[in-house]
Motif scaffolding. Structure first.
Motif, PDB file in Angstrom:
ATOM      1  N   PRO A 142     101.784 -57.380  83.810  1.00 30.35           N
ATOM      2  CA  PRO A 142     101.984 -57.822  82.425  1.00 30.35           C
ATOM      3  C   PRO A 142     100.760 -58.476  81.779  1.00 30.35           C
ATOM      4  CG  PRO A 142     103.607 -58.817  83.912  1.00 30.35           C
ATOM      5  CD  PRO A 142     102.691 -57.998  84.733  1.00 30.35           C
ATOM      6  N   ALA A 143      99.979 -59.202  82.551  1.00 30.01           N
ATOM      7  CA  ALA A 143      98.874 -59.957  81.957  1.00 30.01           C
ATOM      8  C   ALA A 143      97.569 -59.171  81.928  1.00 30.01           C
ATOM      9  CB  ALA A 143      98.664 -61.258  82.727  1.00 30.01           C
ATOM     10  N   TYR A 144      97.546 -57.962  82.489  1.00 30.20           N
ATOM     11  CA  TYR A 144      96.292 -57.228  82.565  1.00 30.20           C
ATOM     12  C   TYR A 144      96.304 -56.061  81.591  1.00 30.20           C
ATOM     13  CZ  TYR A 144      91.983 -55.411  84.313  1.00 30.20           C
ATOM     14  OH  TYR A 144      90.680 -54.988  84.394  1.00 30.20           O
ATOM     15  N   SER A 145      95.312 -56.010  80.713  1.00 28.54           N
ATOM     16  CA  SER A 145      95.296 -54.948  79.707  1.00 28.54           C
ATOM     17  C   SER A 145      93.980 -54.185  79.658  1.00 28.54           C
ATOM     18  CB  SER A 145      95.582 -55.555  78.324  1.00 28.54           C
ATOM     19  OG  SER A 145      94.573 -56.494  78.002  1.00 28.54           O
ATOM     20  N   ASN A 146      93.040 -54.481  80.539  1.00 31.81           N
ATOM     21  CA  ASN A 146      91.753 -53.792  80.543  1.00 31.81           C
ATOM     22  C   ASN A 146      91.814 -52.516  81.369  1.00 31.81           C
ATOM     23  OD1 ASN A 146      90.571 -55.803  78.945  1.00 31.81           O
ATOM     24  ND2 ASN A 146      90.191 -57.074  80.742  1.00 31.81           N
ATOM     25  N   ASP A 147      90.680 -52.017  81.790  1.00 32.52           N
ATOM     26  CA  ASP A 147      90.571 -50.790  82.571  1.00 32.52           C
ATOM     27  C   ASP A 147      91.125 -51.012  83.985  1.00 32.52           C
ATOM     28  OD1 ASP A 147      89.858 -48.494  83.909  1.00 32.52           O
ATOM     29  OD2 ASP A 147      87.756 -48.532  83.289  1.00 32.52           O
ATOM     30  N   SER A 148      92.324 -50.496  84.245  1.00 35.93           N
ATOM     31  CA  SER A 148      92.969 -50.739  85.543  1.00 35.93           C
ATOM     32  C   SER A 148      92.245 -50.021  86.677  1.00 35.93           C
ATOM     33  CB  SER A 148      94.441 -50.335  85.495  1.00 35.93           C
ATOM     34  OG  SER A 148      94.575 -48.959  85.243  1.00 35.93           O
ATOM     35  N   GLU A 149      91.614 -48.888  86.410  1.00 35.83           N
ATOM     36  CA  GLU A 149      90.901 -48.188  87.473  1.00 35.83           C
ATOM     37  C   GLU A 149      89.661 -48.972  87.904  1.00 35.83           C
ATOM     38  OE1 GLU A 149      88.637 -44.047  88.579  1.00 35.83           O
ATOM     39  OE2 GLU A 149      90.083 -44.013  86.941  1.00 35.83           O
ATOM     40  N   GLU A 150      88.969 -49.550  86.956  1.00 43.84           N
ATOM     41  CA  GLU A 150      87.792 -50.359  87.288  1.00 43.84           C
ATOM     42  C   GLU A 150      88.196 -51.578  88.122  1.00 43.84           C
ATOM     43  OE1 GLU A 150      84.779 -53.166  84.868  1.00 43.84           O
ATOM     44  OE2 GLU A 150      84.883 -51.097  84.144  1.00 43.84           O
ATOM     45  N   LEU A 151      89.287 -52.226  87.735  1.00 45.07           N
ATOM     46  CA  LEU A 151      89.760 -53.380  88.504  1.00 45.07           C
ATOM     47  C   LEU A 151      90.239 -52.940  89.890  1.00 45.07           C
ATOM     48  CD1 LEU A 151      90.287 -56.363  88.820  1.00 45.07           C
ATOM     49  CD2 LEU A 151      92.486 -56.040  87.664  1.00 45.07           C
ATOM     50  N   ALA A 152      90.912 -51.816  89.982  1.00 45.41           N
ATOM     51  CA  ALA A 152      91.370 -51.304  91.277  1.00 45.41           C
ATOM     52  C   ALA A 152      90.185 -51.074  92.205  1.00 45.41           C
ATOM     53  CB  ALA A 152      92.158 -50.013  91.091  1.00 45.41           C
ATOM     54  N   ARG A 153      89.140 -50.462  91.675  1.00 45.20           N
ATOM     55  CA  ARG A 153      87.935 -50.213  92.472  1.00 45.20           C
ATOM     56  C   ARG A 153      87.309 -51.540  92.899  1.00 45.20           C
ATOM     57  NH1 ARG A 153      85.721 -45.574  93.340  1.00 45.20           N
ATOM     58  NH2 ARG A 153      86.880 -44.561  91.670  1.00 45.20           N
ATOM     59  N   SER A 154      87.280 -52.512  91.982  1.00 42.13           N
ATOM     60  CA  SER A 154      86.709 -53.829  92.290  1.00 42.13           C
ATOM     61  C   SER A 154      87.507 -54.542  93.382  1.00 42.13           C
ATOM     62  CB  SER A 154      86.673 -54.702  91.031  1.00 42.13           C
ATOM     63  OG  SER A 154      85.847 -54.123  90.057  1.00 42.13           O
ATOM     64  N   ILE A 155      88.830 -54.478  93.292  1.00 42.95           N
ATOM     65  CA  ILE A 155      89.683 -55.106  94.305  1.00 42.95           C
ATOM     66  C   ILE A 155      89.483 -54.427  95.661  1.00 42.95           C
ATOM     67  CG2 ILE A 155      92.082 -55.422  95.049  1.00 42.95           C
ATOM     68  CD1 ILE A 155      92.758 -55.960  92.082  1.00 42.95           C
ATOM     69  N   PHE A 156      89.409 -53.119  95.639  1.00 43.59           N
ATOM     70  CA  PHE A 156      89.200 -52.375  96.885  1.00 43.59           C
ATOM     71  C   PHE A 156      87.909 -52.823  97.561  1.00 43.59           C
ATOM     72  CE2 PHE A 156      87.493 -48.818  99.322  1.00 43.59           C
ATOM     73  CZ  PHE A 156      88.554 -48.542 100.160  1.00 43.59           C
ATOM     74  N   TYR A 157      86.824 -52.891  96.787  1.00 36.33           N
ATOM     75  CA  TYR A 157      85.542 -53.272  97.378  1.00 36.33           C
ATOM     76  C   TYR A 157      85.463 -54.775  97.684  1.00 36.33           C
ATOM     77  CZ  TYR A 157      84.065 -48.524  96.566  1.00 36.33           C
ATOM     78  OH  TYR A 157      83.981 -47.161  96.601  1.00 36.33           O
ATOM     79  N   ALA A 158      86.134 -55.590  96.910  1.00 41.16           N
ATOM     80  CA  ALA A 158      86.140 -57.036  97.176  1.00 41.16           C
ATOM     81  C   ALA A 158      86.895 -57.362  98.460  1.00 41.16           C
ATOM     82  CB  ALA A 158      86.754 -57.790  96.000  1.00 41.16           C
ATOM     83  N   THR A 159      87.846 -56.534  98.820  1.00 40.66           N
ATOM     84  CA  THR A 159      88.632 -56.765 100.039  1.00 40.66           C
ATOM     85  C   THR A 159      88.166 -55.881 101.201  1.00 40.66           C
ATOM     86  OG1 THR A 159      90.305 -55.153  99.336  1.00 40.66           O
ATOM     87  CG2 THR A 159      90.684 -57.479  98.743  1.00 40.66           C
ATOM     88  N   GLU A 160      87.045 -55.235 101.049  1.00 41.79           N
ATOM     89  CA  GLU A 160      86.540 -54.296 102.054  1.00 41.79           C
ATOM     90  C   GLU A 160      86.468 -54.903 103.460  1.00 41.79           C
ATOM     91  OE1 GLU A 160      82.264 -52.825 102.129  1.00 41.79           O
ATOM     92  OE2 GLU A 160      83.358 -51.072 101.392  1.00 41.79           O
ATOM     93  N   ARG A 161      86.108 -56.150 103.532  1.00 40.95           N
ATOM     94  CA  ARG A 161      85.989 -56.830 104.826  1.00 40.95           C
ATOM     95  C   ARG A 161      87.294 -56.771 105.611  1.00 40.95           C
ATOM     96  NH1 ARG A 161      86.211 -62.833 105.853  1.00 40.95           N
ATOM     97  NH2 ARG A 161      85.529 -63.017 107.993  1.00 40.95           N
ATOM     98  N   PHE A 162      88.410 -56.598 104.918  1.00 40.61           N
ATOM     99  CA  PHE A 162      89.715 -56.618 105.560  1.00 40.61           C
ATOM    100  C   PHE A 162      90.272 -55.225 105.842  1.00 40.61           C
ATOM    101  CE2 PHE A 162      89.128 -60.358 102.892  1.00 40.61           C
ATOM    102  CZ  PHE A 162      89.151 -61.342 103.866  1.00 40.61           C
ATOM    103  N   HIS A 163      89.529 -54.180 105.491  1.00 41.14           N
ATOM    104  CA  HIS A 163      90.029 -52.838 105.797  1.00 41.14           C
ATOM    105  C   HIS A 163      88.959 -51.833 106.196  1.00 41.14           C
ATOM    106  CE1 HIS A 163      88.917 -51.653 101.683  1.00 41.14           C
ATOM    107  NE2 HIS A 163      89.560 -52.716 101.258  1.00 41.14           N
ATOM    108  N   HIS A 164      87.694 -52.158 106.053  1.00 40.39           N
ATOM    109  CA  HIS A 164      86.640 -51.224 106.457  1.00 40.39           C
ATOM    110  C   HIS A 164      86.454 -51.324 107.973  1.00 40.39           C
ATOM    111  CE1 HIS A 164      82.790 -49.255 106.908  1.00 40.39           C
ATOM    112  NE2 HIS A 164      82.913 -48.801 105.666  1.00 40.39           N
ATOM    113  N   PRO A 165      86.414 -50.183 108.680  1.00 42.15           N
ATOM    114  CA  PRO A 165      86.323 -50.227 110.138  1.00 42.15           C
ATOM    115  C   PRO A 165      85.076 -50.940 110.676  1.00 42.15           C
ATOM    116  CG  PRO A 165      86.115 -47.963 109.336  1.00 42.15           C
ATOM    117  CD  PRO A 165      86.502 -48.811 108.170  1.00 42.15           C
TER     118      PRO A 165
END
Length: 193
Positions: A142-165
């Motif tokens: 509800p509170a997010y109205s910007n580019d969701s794909e850009e944020l998704a990519r950012s979240i993926f890379y920001a959390t990389e330490r927890f899922h990259h082998p």
């Protein structure tokens, strides 16, 4: 040896490859080992796969789809949570799955780490799928109205330490969940609320 005219499927070869990898490990598994497990000649394997690299890539793709991508899709389709909590559940599941298989299925996780390090096409395909699903989960926050794909990519890379082998050894630390929560709180408070 089995009659080579019997129909041998790629699925049977991939299942035997997984079993052989669990037995001998990535470095020591050969096409001959897979053929012996199937009681066929190694030439029979080459009718389906060009080389060891190709069979390992196919086995990794199968493993990735079954063990990682399908459970993530289940979280993605789960309607019991919404918004930021749904995004968090998705990322937590990714972390949980990678951590589980790094501990409980070490040989296949090692194969996955090796192949994904060498095969960018396979990695890009799975990352695009994960980012696509994350993007759709973010789009309904509800509170997010910007580019969701850009944020998704950012979240993926920001959390990389927890899922990259490459970080699998760090996942054994007692504080890893606390560290994840620190990163997640920053993401949630900064972008999803």
């Amino acid at each position: 040896m089995k009659n080579s005219s019997e129909a041998l499927t790629k699925e049977q070869i991939l299942a035997a490859t997984e079993d052989t990898l669990r037995r001998f490990g990535v470095a020591k598994t050969s096409i001959t080992d897979v053929a012996k497990a199937l009681d066929v000649s190694h030439g029979t394997i080459y009718r389906h796969f060009k080389n060891k690299k190709e069979i390992f890539e196919a086995a990794t793709e199968k493993w990735l789809n079954e063990k990682i991508m399908q459970p993530l899709a289940d979280v993605y389709h789960d309607t019991s949570c919404t918004g930021a909590s749904h995004v968090k559940a998705y990322i937590e599941k990714l972390f949980e799955l990678k951590r589980y298989y790094a501990r409980k299925d070490e040989e296949l996780f090692e194969m996955y780490a090796k192949v994904t390090n060498e095969c960018t096409e396979l990695v890009d395909k799975s990352i695009d799928q994960i980012i696509g699903q994350l993007s759709e989960l973010i789009a309904v926050c509800p509170a997010y109205s910007n580019d969701s794909e850009e944020l998704a990519r950012s979240i993926f890379y920001a959390t990389e330490r927890f899922h990259h082998p490459a970080h699998a050894n760090e996942w054994k630390r007692e504080t890893i969940e606390q560290e994840f929560n620190i990163v997640w709180n920053l993401i949630e408070k900064g972008f999803l609320k």
